[in-house]
Design a protein around this motif. Structure first.
Motif, PDB file in Angstrom:
ATOM      1  N   ILE A 140       2.340   0.896 -10.358  1.00 33.93           N
ATOM      2  CA  ILE A 140       1.317   1.418  -9.447  1.00 33.93           C
ATOM      3  C   ILE A 140      -0.057   0.933  -9.902  1.00 33.93           C
ATOM      4  O   ILE A 140      -0.371   0.941 -11.090  1.00 33.93           O
ATOM      5  CB  ILE A 140       1.311   2.975  -9.419  1.00 33.93           C
TER       6      ILE A 140
ATOM      7  N   THR B 192       0.835  -1.192   0.000  1.00 35.38           N
ATOM      8  CA  THR B 192       0.000   0.000   0.000  1.00 35.38           C
ATOM      9  C   THR B 192       0.872   1.244   0.000  1.00 35.38           C
ATOM     10  O   THR B 192       1.793   1.355   0.809  1.00 35.38           O
ATOM     11  CB  THR B 192      -0.883   0.029   1.264  1.00 35.38           C
ATOM     12  N   THR B 193       0.590   2.163  -0.909  1.00 38.54           N
ATOM     13  CA  THR B 193       1.305   3.446  -0.897  1.00 38.54           C
ATOM     14  C   THR B 193       0.406   4.571  -0.398  1.00 38.54           C
ATOM     15  O   THR B 193       0.899   5.564   0.130  1.00 38.54           O
ATOM     16  CB  THR B 193       1.864   3.811  -2.278  1.00 38.54           C
ATOM     17  N   SER B 194      -0.900   4.416  -0.566  1.00 37.72           N
ATOM     18  CA  SER B 194      -1.826   5.400   0.002  1.00 37.72           C
ATOM     19  C   SER B 194      -3.201   4.773   0.146  1.00 37.72           C
ATOM     20  O   SER B 194      -3.578   3.869  -0.601  1.00 37.72           O
ATOM     21  CB  SER B 194      -1.909   6.668  -0.853  1.00 37.72           C
TER      22      SER B 194
ATOM     23  N   TYR C  24      -1.396   0.969  -4.666  1.00 41.88           N
ATOM     24  CA  TYR C  24      -0.398  -0.039  -4.341  1.00 41.88           C
ATOM     25  C   TYR C  24       0.813   0.112  -5.246  1.00 41.88           C
ATOM     26  O   TYR C  24       0.658   0.368  -6.439  1.00 41.88           O
ATOM     27  CB  TYR C  24      -0.976  -1.452  -4.548  1.00 41.88           C
ATOM     28  N   ALA C  25       1.985  -0.083  -4.674  1.00 39.83           N
ATOM     29  CA  ALA C  25       3.210  -0.162  -5.460  1.00 39.83           C
ATOM     30  C   ALA C  25       3.443  -1.629  -5.788  1.00 39.83           C
ATOM     31  O   ALA C  25       3.329  -2.496  -4.918  1.00 39.83           O
ATOM     32  CB  ALA C  25       4.402   0.383  -4.666  1.00 39.83           C
TER      33      ALA C  25
END
Length: 141
Positions: A115, A86-88, A138-139
């Motif tokens: 991404i 998760t990136t945000s 997500y990355a």
């Protein structure tokens, strides 16, 4: 870019992977009940420990469901990539989630090489009375 119309993992394969990846979760692990191109539906059995004061399902529980649904729909399309992270996560709480089974529907908005972005709708009573709406990125390694 990955093909967002072809599934690499179905619901049963996603559940098996999640059980292997998160063995400590045991029976508390949400279940992927549907997986189709661009979409998953995840269900969390009711547990009283998920309630906040006031008798509603807590925000952290709903955020975990949003994250799980996003992870599941992405993995359904890219396969078992455990280190997708998760990136945000942005969530809007729309109304209180009453006690009961909690559902999260993840819809893939964009699946790029690095991404992925997912829209998630969360409810407990009915889909038409959504409790929260989230956007999760997500990355992908």
């Amino acid at each position: 870019m990955a093909d967002d119309t072809a599934l690499k993992l179905d619901a049963a394969q996603l559940n098996a992977f999640l059980a292997r990846a998160f063995p400590e979760a045991g029976a508390q692990l949400p279940e992927v009940v549907e997986a189709e191109p661009g979409r998953v539906l995840v269900r969390q059995a009711f547990a009283s420990r998920a309630l906040r004061p006031g008798g509603l399902i807590s925000g952290p529980t709903q955020m975990a469901m949003a994250d799980t649904a996003a992870y599941a729909v992405i993995l359904a399309h890219i396969g078992e990539v455990a280190m997708a992270v998760t990136t945000s996560l942005t969530i809007h709480f729309l109304r209180g989630a009453k006690p009961g089974e909690l559902y999260a529907e993840g819809t893939l908005l964009k699946l790029g090489r690095r991404i992925a972005t997912v829209d998630v709708l969360i409810w407990s009573e009915s889909r038409e009375r959504a409790a929260a709406k989230a956007t999760v990125a997500y990355a992908i390694p």
